[in-house]
Scaffold this active site. Sequence first.
Site, PDB file in Angstrom:
ATOM      1  N   SER A 124       0.854  -1.177   0.025  1.00 37.56           N
ATOM      2  CA  SER A 124      -0.142  -0.220  -0.068  1.00 37.56           C
ATOM      3  C   SER A 124       0.884   1.167  -0.073  1.00 37.56           C
ATOM      4  O   SER A 124       1.852   1.291   0.506  1.00 37.56           O
ATOM      5  CB  SER A 124      -0.890  -0.034   1.286  1.00 37.56           C
ATOM      6  OG  SER A 124      -1.506   1.049   1.486  1.00 37.56           O
ATOM      7  N   TYR A 148      -1.736  -1.147  10.799  1.00 35.04           N
ATOM      8  CA  TYR A 148      -1.975  -1.884   9.632  1.00 35.04           C
ATOM      9  C   TYR A 148      -0.660  -1.516   8.549  1.00 35.04           C
ATOM     10  O   TYR A 148      -0.328  -2.309   7.988  1.00 35.04           O
ATOM     11  CB  TYR A 148      -3.220  -1.081   8.855  1.00 35.04           C
ATOM     12  CG  TYR A 148      -3.444  -1.283   7.489  1.00 35.04           C
ATOM     13  CD1 TYR A 148      -3.727  -2.486   7.015  1.00 35.04           C
ATOM     14  CD2 TYR A 148      -3.346  -0.172   6.815  1.00 35.04           C
ATOM     15  CE1 TYR A 148      -3.813  -2.717   5.865  1.00 35.04           C
ATOM     16  CE2 TYR A 148      -3.273  -0.431   5.093  1.00 35.04           C
ATOM     17  CZ  TYR A 148      -3.617  -1.690   4.624  1.00 35.04           C
ATOM     18  OH  TYR A 148      -3.702  -1.627   3.584  1.00 35.04           O
ATOM     19  N   LYS A 152       1.993  -3.997   6.519  1.00 35.65           N
ATOM     20  CA  LYS A 152       2.510  -3.858   5.196  1.00 35.65           C
ATOM     21  C   LYS A 152       3.946  -3.730   4.975  1.00 35.65           C
ATOM     22  O   LYS A 152       4.654  -4.332   4.220  1.00 35.65           O
ATOM     23  CB  LYS A 152       2.063  -2.620   4.314  1.00 35.65           C
ATOM     24  CG  LYS A 152       0.547  -2.793   4.106  1.00 35.65           C
ATOM     25  CD  LYS A 152       0.047  -3.981   3.316  1.00 35.65           C
ATOM     26  CE  LYS A 152      -1.604  -4.403   3.307  1.00 35.65           C
ATOM     27  NZ  LYS A 152      -1.868  -5.484   2.755  1.00 35.65           N
ATOM     28  N   PRO A 292      -7.392  12.559  12.158  1.00 37.31           N
ATOM     29  CA  PRO A 292      -5.991  12.402  12.544  1.00 37.31           C
ATOM     30  C   PRO A 292      -5.285  11.318  11.789  1.00 37.31           C
ATOM     31  O   PRO A 292      -5.826  10.258  11.454  1.00 37.31           O
ATOM     32  CB  PRO A 292      -6.223  11.905  14.152  1.00 37.31           C
ATOM     33  CG  PRO A 292      -7.488  12.246  14.353  1.00 37.31           C
ATOM     34  CD  PRO A 292      -8.343  12.350  13.090  1.00 37.31           C
TER      35      PRO A 292
HETATM   36  P1  NAD Z   1     -10.986  -7.065   1.280  1.00 38.59           P
HETATM   37  O1  NAD Z   1     -11.317  -6.989   2.698  1.00 38.59           O
HETATM   38  O2  NAD Z   1     -12.229  -6.865   0.321  1.00 38.59           O
HETATM   39  O3  NAD Z   1     -10.202  -8.395   0.882  1.00 38.59           O
HETATM   40  C1  NAD Z   1      -9.451  -9.013   1.476  1.00 38.59           C
HETATM   41  C2  NAD Z   1      -9.941 -10.449   1.574  1.00 38.59           C
HETATM   42  O4  NAD Z   1      -9.101 -11.168   2.491  1.00 38.59           O
HETATM   43  C3  NAD Z   1     -11.266 -10.565   2.341  1.00 38.59           C
HETATM   44  O5  NAD Z   1     -12.048 -11.352   1.385  1.00 38.59           O
HETATM   45  C4  NAD Z   1     -11.214 -11.356   3.485  1.00 38.59           C
HETATM   46  O6  NAD Z   1     -12.125 -12.248   3.806  1.00 38.59           O
HETATM   47  C5  NAD Z   1      -9.875 -12.306   3.197  1.00 38.59           C
HETATM   48  N1  NAD Z   1      -9.107 -12.323   4.317  1.00 38.59           N
HETATM   49  C6  NAD Z   1      -8.696 -11.587   5.297  1.00 38.59           C
HETATM   50  N2  NAD Z   1      -8.068 -12.087   6.170  1.00 38.59           N
HETATM   51  C7  NAD Z   1      -7.830 -13.486   5.853  1.00 38.59           C
HETATM   52  C8  NAD Z   1      -7.075 -14.715   6.412  1.00 38.59           C
HETATM   53  N3  NAD Z   1      -6.664 -14.539   7.523  1.00 38.59           N
HETATM   54  N4  NAD Z   1      -7.527 -16.003   5.807  1.00 38.59           N
HETATM   55  C9  NAD Z   1      -7.997 -15.981   4.515  1.00 38.59           C
HETATM   56  N5  NAD Z   1      -8.559 -14.855   3.940  1.00 38.59           N
HETATM   57  C10 NAD Z   1      -8.626 -13.860   4.742  1.00 38.59           C
HETATM   58  O7  NAD Z   1      -9.969  -5.871   0.959  1.00 38.59           O
HETATM   59  P2  NAD Z   1      -9.381  -5.379  -0.623  1.00 38.59           P
HETATM   60  O8  NAD Z   1      -9.728  -3.906  -0.524  1.00 38.59           O
HETATM   61  O9  NAD Z   1      -9.827  -6.244  -1.656  1.00 38.59           O
HETATM   62  O10 NAD Z   1      -7.704  -5.529  -0.087  1.00 38.59           O
HETATM   63  C11 NAD Z   1      -6.958  -6.626  -0.625  1.00 38.59           C
HETATM   64  C12 NAD Z   1      -5.484  -6.196  -0.090  1.00 38.59           C
HETATM   65  O11 NAD Z   1      -5.173  -5.065  -0.848  1.00 38.59           O
HETATM   66  C13 NAD Z   1      -5.414  -6.297   1.369  1.00 38.59           C
HETATM   67  O12 NAD Z   1      -4.204  -6.786   1.812  1.00 38.59           O
HETATM   68  C14 NAD Z   1      -5.229  -4.652   1.629  1.00 38.59           C
HETATM   69  O13 NAD Z   1      -4.667  -4.542   2.922  1.00 38.59           O
HETATM   70  C15 NAD Z   1      -4.581  -4.326   0.472  1.00 38.59           C
HETATM   71  N6  NAD Z   1      -4.838  -3.001   0.052  1.00 38.59           N
HETATM   72  C16 NAD Z   1      -6.078  -2.527  -0.302  1.00 38.59           C
HETATM   73  C17 NAD Z   1      -6.260  -1.116  -0.494  1.00 38.59           C
HETATM   74  C18 NAD Z   1      -7.730  -0.553  -0.428  1.00 38.59           C
HETATM   75  O14 NAD Z   1      -7.952   0.740  -0.359  1.00 38.59           O
HETATM   76  N7  NAD Z   1      -8.628  -1.309  -0.759  1.00 38.59           N
HETATM   77  C19 NAD Z   1      -5.141  -0.193  -0.327  1.00 38.59           C
HETATM   78  C20 NAD Z   1      -4.053  -0.816  -0.264  1.00 38.59           C
HETATM   79  C21 NAD Z   1      -3.629  -2.039  -0.185  1.00 38.59           C
HETATM   80  C1  UD1 Z   2      -6.934   4.965   3.884  1.00 47.75           C
HETATM   81  C2  UD1 Z   2      -5.987   4.679   4.946  1.00 47.75           C
HETATM   82  C3  UD1 Z   2      -4.708   3.995   4.219  1.00 47.75           C
HETATM   83  C4  UD1 Z   2      -5.344   2.842   3.375  1.00 47.75           C
HETATM   84  C5  UD1 Z   2      -6.084   3.525   2.329  1.00 47.75           C
HETATM   85  C6  UD1 Z   2      -6.872   2.313   1.732  1.00 47.75           C
HETATM   86  C7  UD1 Z   2      -6.028   6.157   6.734  1.00 47.75           C
HETATM   87  C8  UD1 Z   2      -5.481   7.264   7.499  1.00 47.75           C
HETATM   88  N1  UD1 Z   2      -5.272   5.944   5.664  1.00 47.75           N
HETATM   89  O1  UD1 Z   2      -6.283   6.041   2.851  1.00 47.75           O
HETATM   90  O2  UD1 Z   2      -3.721   3.483   5.072  1.00 47.75           O
HETATM   91  O3  UD1 Z   2      -4.357   2.481   2.576  1.00 47.75           O
HETATM   92  O4  UD1 Z   2      -7.428   4.019   3.120  1.00 47.75           O
HETATM   93  O5  UD1 Z   2      -7.708   1.492   2.276  1.00 47.75           O
HETATM   94  O6  UD1 Z   2      -7.197   5.621   7.104  1.00 47.75           O
HETATM   95  N2  UD1 Z   2     -12.356  11.677   3.488  1.00 47.75           N
HETATM   96  C9  UD1 Z   2     -13.370  12.508   3.634  1.00 47.75           C
HETATM   97  N3  UD1 Z   2     -14.557  11.889   4.320  1.00 47.75           N
HETATM   98  C10 UD1 Z   2     -14.534  10.639   4.205  1.00 47.75           C
HETATM   99  C11 UD1 Z   2     -13.668   9.742   4.228  1.00 47.75           C
HETATM  100  C12 UD1 Z   2     -12.534  10.247   3.519  1.00 47.75           C
HETATM  101  O7  UD1 Z   2     -13.258  13.665   3.613  1.00 47.75           O
HETATM  102  O8  UD1 Z   2     -15.825  10.292   5.125  1.00 47.75           O
HETATM  103  C13 UD1 Z   2     -11.080  12.270   2.932  1.00 47.75           C
HETATM  104  C14 UD1 Z   2      -9.614  11.809   3.616  1.00 47.75           C
HETATM  105  O9  UD1 Z   2      -9.522  12.755   4.606  1.00 47.75           O
HETATM  106  C15 UD1 Z   2      -8.741  11.816   2.563  1.00 47.75           C
HETATM  107  C16 UD1 Z   2      -9.521  11.363   1.083  1.00 47.75           C
HETATM  108  O10 UD1 Z   2     -10.913  11.582   1.573  1.00 47.75           O
HETATM  109  O11 UD1 Z   2      -8.360  13.092   2.379  1.00 47.75           O
HETATM  110  C17 UD1 Z   2      -9.388   9.863   0.985  1.00 47.75           C
HETATM  111  O12 UD1 Z   2      -9.766   9.043   2.168  1.00 47.75           O
HETATM  112  P1  UD1 Z   2      -9.616   7.527   2.230  1.00 47.75           P
HETATM  113  O13 UD1 Z   2     -10.769   6.753   1.020  1.00 47.75           O
HETATM  114  O14 UD1 Z   2     -10.065   7.106   3.787  1.00 47.75           O
HETATM  115  O15 UD1 Z   2      -8.232   6.847   1.903  1.00 47.75           O
HETATM  116  P2  UD1 Z   2      -6.751   7.437   2.459  1.00 47.75           P
HETATM  117  O16 UD1 Z   2      -7.046   8.271   3.689  1.00 47.75           O
HETATM  118  O17 UD1 Z   2      -6.102   7.890   1.322  1.00 47.75           O
END
Ligand code: NAD
Ligand code: UD1
Length: 337
Positions: A124, A148, A152, A292
């Site tokens: 991430s 979290y 990563k 925050p």
């Molecule tokens: P998600 O929660 O939709 O998918 C993660 C999946 O992993 C889920 O289906 C959950 O049931 C499964 N899971 C969790 N723990 C498990 C375990 N112990 N054993 C087996 N399955 C398990 O999330 P996503 O948005 O699809 O994210 C996928 C990956 O990408 C995650 O590792 C997340 O940290 C990373 N990531 C996501 C974002 C984002 O904004 N969505 C951003 C950066 C990184």
């Molecule tokens: C957040 C996580 C980041 C994670 C990413 C994907 C935090 C501090 N960071 O990123 O670690 O990898 O999600 O899951 O939680 N915002 C609003 N109102 C809302 C929600 C968000 O104004 O109700 C704003 C936030 O302040 C930010 C932007 O929208 O400026 C994006 O927010 P968000 O979607 O939560 O993603 P990140 O903060 O970038």
Amino acid sequence: MSILVTGGAGYIGSHTCVLLLEAGYDVVVLDNLSNSSPKSIGRVEKITGKKIKFYECDILDKNGMRKIFKENDIDAVIHFAGLKAVGESVAQPLKYYENNISGTVCLLEVMNEFNVKKMVFSSSATVYGMTDKVPLTEDLPTSANSPYGQTKLMIEQILTDLAVSDKEWSISLLRYFNPVGAHESGSIGENPKGIPNNLMPYITQVASGKLEQLSIFGNDYPTKDGTGVRDYIHVVDLADGHLKALDKLNTTKGVMIHNLGTGVGYSVLDLVNAFQEANNLKINYKFAPRRPGDVVTCYADPSKAKKELGWEAKKSVVDMCRDSWNWQKNNPNGYDD
Ligand code: NAD
Ligand code: UD1
């Protein structure tokens, strides 16, 4: 060629499964369904007209995983499984360290046992910490602002150490920026439990009337309109990055790191306005105090992925807003009936 997708029932995993099946891979999904619905698997099968072999299994369950590796000739693993809620990780750090880190170590041990040494890992942009050095390049120093984020960073380190110890490993660390959007069919998408933490699902639930008003966290940041800036990327583009990384693993040993972002920063107000225009809807919002731990501005330099993987994001912010709304509109309660 069989690819094991851990967390394949989740948001990014399900979209990646669609592209893998369309590209002709056999797909095996392992998911404990802690944050997803098995219905996503059926929907992926419907979109592609192809079958997925699904195992309800935990990455902490080594015997469960051994069975999967025994029953399938796995060539590589795309590892999405993990917990991802930043706030929850602050409240329950041990849950995150156990699930994400111990789980990944168990998975790696089983992969080693079966001599499967190719992995694409979901990292991430959070690993860049509280920096203001945009655009973010892969060589910048890393740090964590939450348990979290720490998971990563630690997994990136574990995988790097593993590749140093055993030159047979090929590992891709993909640092995602802000995934949004959904498959164009509107049948799979992000399915947050409870009140969403992230911006796009919050917007779509305000649009659908499920939530009353969006709170914009901070309008006094040093940005063009005072609201935070992020690199939103369509989940289908993101999924495509995994296929490109997988290709590259066939010809590369060791660890490679790539940002998956568009390289363009949008403010919160930009995204709200784009959503309103793309869908001809009004989003009720108010300004609220800063959240925050939020960085001011975060966007990728995606040129390394373009150069080394031949990947770049293609979809526009209009596509992101239209597809997010299409999914929400068709599935007001996500995968729940
Ligand atoms: P998600 O929660 O939709 O998918 C993660 C999946 O992993 C889920 O289906 C959950 O049931 C499964 N899971 C969790 N723990 C498990 C375990 N112990 N054993 C087996 N399955 C398990 O999330 P996503 O948005 O699809 O994210 C996928 C990956 O990408 C995650 O590792 C997340 O940290 C990373 N990531 C996501 C974002 C984002 O904004 N969505 C951003 C950066 C990184
Ligand atoms: C957040 C996580 C980041 C994670 C990413 C994907 C935090 C501090 N960071 O990123 O670690 O990898 O999600 O899951 O939680 N915002 C609003 N109102 C809302 C929600 C968000 O104004 O109700 C704003 C936030 O302040 C930010 C932007 O929208 O400026 C994006 O927010 P968000 O979607 O939560 O993603 P990140 O903060 O970038």
